[in-house]
Design an enzyme around this catalytic site. Structure first.
Site, short mmCIF file in Angstrom:
data_model
loop_
_atom_site.label_atom_id
_atom_site.label_comp_id
_atom_site.label_asym_id
_atom_site.label_seq_id
_atom_site.Cartn_x
_atom_site.Cartn_y
_atom_site.Cartn_z
N TRP A 167 -8.81 -13.40 2.65
CA TRP A 167 -8.30 -12.71 3.84
C TRP A 167 -9.08 -13.19 5.06
CZ3 TRP A 167 -3.66 -11.34 3.88
CH2 TRP A 167 -3.14 -10.61 4.96
N GLU A 220 -5.91 -10.96 -1.01
CA GLU A 220 -6.65 -10.74 0.25
C GLU A 220 -8.16 -10.75 -0.01
OE1 GLU A 220 -5.18 -7.40 2.48
OE2 GLU A 220 -3.11 -7.76 1.89
N GLU A 239 0.81 -1.24 0.00
CA GLU A 239 0.00 0.00 0.00
C GLU A 239 0.83 1.28 0.00
OE1 GLU A 239 -2.76 -0.41 3.25
OE2 GLU A 239 -3.36 -2.41 2.64
O1 G3I Z 1 -5.12 -8.07 19.47
C1 G3I Z 1 -5.43 -6.73 19.87
C2 G3I Z 1 -6.32 -6.72 21.09
O2 G3I Z 1 -5.62 -7.27 22.18
C3 G3I Z 1 -6.75 -5.27 21.38
O3 G3I Z 1 -7.65 -5.27 22.42
C4 G3I Z 1 -7.40 -4.66 20.17
C5 G3I Z 1 -7.78 -3.19 20.40
O4 G3I Z 1 -7.63 -2.42 19.24
O5 G3I Z 1 -6.51 -4.72 19.07
C6 G3I Z 1 -6.15 -6.05 18.74
O6 G3I Z 1 -5.25 -6.00 17.66
C7 G3I Z 1 -5.84 -5.67 16.40
C8 G3I Z 1 -5.54 -6.82 15.45
O7 G3I Z 1 -5.99 -6.48 14.17
C9 G3I Z 1 -6.23 -8.12 15.87
O8 G3I Z 1 -7.59 -7.98 15.81
C10 G3I Z 1 -5.20 -4.39 15.90
O9 G3I Z 1 -5.61 -3.31 16.73
C11 G3I Z 1 -5.64 -4.12 14.49
O10 G3I Z 1 -4.93 -3.01 13.97
C12 G3I Z 1 -5.33 -5.33 13.64
O11 G3I Z 1 -5.83 -5.10 12.36
C13 G3I Z 1 -5.24 -5.86 11.32
C14 G3I Z 1 -4.76 -4.88 10.26
O12 G3I Z 1 -4.34 -5.56 9.11
C15 G3I Z 1 -3.57 -4.07 10.76
O13 G3I Z 1 -2.48 -4.92 11.00
C16 G3I Z 1 -6.26 -6.83 10.78
O14 G3I Z 1 -6.54 -7.84 11.74
C17 G3I Z 1 -5.69 -7.47 9.52
O15 G3I Z 1 -6.62 -8.38 8.97
C18 G3I Z 1 -5.36 -6.35 8.55
O16 G3I Z 1 -4.93 -6.90 7.33
C19 G3I Z 1 -4.74 -5.95 6.30
C20 G3I Z 1 -3.56 -6.41 5.47
O17 G3I Z 1 -2.44 -6.59 6.28
C21 G3I Z 1 -3.27 -5.41 4.36
N1 G3I Z 1 -4.44 -5.16 3.55
C22 G3I Z 1 -5.64 -4.80 4.30
C23 G3I Z 1 -5.95 -5.83 5.36
C24 G3I Z 1 -7.23 -5.51 6.09
O18 G3I Z 1 -7.14 -4.28 6.75
#
Ligand code: G3I
Length: 363
Positions: A323, A274, A158
């Site tokens: 995804w 994804e 991205e």
């Molecule tokens: O695990 C913590 C939890 O302990 C906490 O209470 C909570 C509060 O915000 O956050 C949790 O972590 C989150 C994690 O996902 C697990 O759910 C993070 O905040 C959150 O930022 C994270 O989001 C991920 C995101 O990428 C950022 O890394 C998504 O799961 C993941 O599916 C997403 O994947 C992205 C690809 O890498 C790139 N393309 C888009 C795609 C979807 O957004």
């Protein structure tokens, strides 16, 4: 002799008849095929260590249905290097070991990503020399750790904005959170250098540029194609392009086909990296998945798969990755704060019409 032979033959015939009946029952109850068996190209899921360890249905579904996996979170810089100089490969190694034991491909995601999920310590770096050196060392360490085990990497994720298709220079996101402003600090050509570093770390890995919205933002799509073409002309080691394909039932088919076609025209490997198809893009409260919406989702999955198979030459078909695995663990409801059912398995891991859409798209 005859006395013994006749009953034995009769018993054999009865036994054979019973076996045939048994076989017919098994054929009816065992699904005719899995995604991995049905597909001529690799099929994958983005997965996480925790449900792999704690949810037998999740693990079984991945084991049976996938020929490739991507780490959803475990290979992101924030997980691998939460503090400067600290490397934690535990979650990623677990996924890699699982995949290798099951002879599945591992696609690495992701080495460099501008967004706020880069670790805090990295986002604080402002000096271009220090940032460049740090990223080079990070890529070298991670690429070397997984050398020979990870088939491919999303090297940069991205990098382009959603407006003019320019390299991002954002400092904050919509919520006011600090972003990892790598494009502004290192200049637009940082993307090329990250590919060079990744190639040096693991010359055998296939290297991808990965992005979203290419099916709906022509300027972004064109900028990615231009960058890939430029890399090829300059000998920058790029091997593939990732089309994230976070779409919805409302995403126009024409844009999907144009994106797949334009990327394929570069001659590079094409990964739908994804895939999910949201059913509730309007984030409606009290959303109900009506039969009509289920049918639209079926059609969208079918269209994506059939278009990929039709448009991308076989030698460039790197595969299609969902995804997530199931609606119960999908990232979408948490992100949109709404109800949605975007994946091919429901929360009980039953195959949905969306699953059938994928299979039907293959034919
Ligand atoms: O695990 C913590 C939890 O302990 C906490 O209470 C909570 C509060 O915000 O956050 C949790 O972590 C989150 C994690 O996902 C697990 O759910 C993070 O905040 C959150 O930022 C994270 O989001 C991920 C995101 O990428 C950022 O890394 C998504 O799961 C993941 O599916 C997403 O994947 C992205 C690809 O890498 C790139 N393309 C888009 C795609 C979807 O957004």
């Amino acid at each position: 002799m005859k006395f013994f032979f006749f009953p034995t033959g009769l018993a054999a015939m009865i036994l054979l008849a019973c076996t045939m009946k048994e076989t017919a029952n098994v054929v009816q109850t065992v699904p005719p095929t899995t995604l991995a068996e049905a597909s001529p190209f690799p099929v994958g899921f983005a997965i996480n260590p925790s449900p792999m360890q704690n949810n037998a249905r999740y693990r079984q579904t991945v084991t049976q249905e996938a020929s490739s996996i991507t780490a959803d979170l475990a290979m992101k810089p924030s997980r691998i290097s939460p503090q400067k100089g600290v490397f934690n490969f535990e979650g990623a190694d677990y996924l890699v070991d699982f995949a290798r034991s099951q002879k599945k491909r591992v696609h690495g995601h992701t080495l460099v990503w501008y967004i706020n999920t880069s670790p805090e310590w990295l986002k604080q770096l402002r000096d271009s020399t220090e940032l460049e050196t740090t990223l080079r060392e990070y890529i070298q360490t991670v690429g070397t750790h997984f050398k020979g085990k990870v088939a491919s990497w999303d090297v940069v994720n991205e990098a382009f904005d959603n407006n003019q298709g320019a390299i991002r220079r954002d400092s904050v996101d919509k919520s006011g959170r600090t972003l990892f402003n790598v494009g502004k600090i290192l200049g637009n050509d940082y993307v090329a250098r990250m590919f060079q570093y990744a190639h040096k770390a693991d010359p055998g890995a296939r290297l991808f540029y990965n992005d979203y919205g290419q099916e709906t933002i022509p300027a972004k799509l064109n900028a990615i194609v231009a960058m890939a073409t430029d890399f090829q002309q300059r000998g920058i080691p790029i091997h593939g392009l990732g089309l994230q394909m976070h779409i919805s039932i409302d995403t126009p088919d024409a844009g999907i086909e144009t994106a797949i076609r334009k990327l394929a025209d570069t001659g590079l490997l094409i990964h739908i990296s994804e895939l999910d198809v949201a059913m509730n893009p309007g984030k409606k409260k009290d959303f109900i998945a009506t039969p009509a919406l289920i049918e639209q989702q079926y059609q969208k999955y079918k269209f994506v798969v059939s278009t990929y198979k039709k448009v991308v030459p076989v030698s460039q078909q790197f595969g299609i990755t969902f995804w997530g695995v199931d609606d119960g663990t999908s990232w979408i409801p948490g992100h949109c704060q709404c109800t949605d059912y975007a994946l091919p398995f429901d929360a009980q891991f039953a195959r949905k019409r969306a699953y059938q859409g994928f299979l039907d798209g293959l034919h």
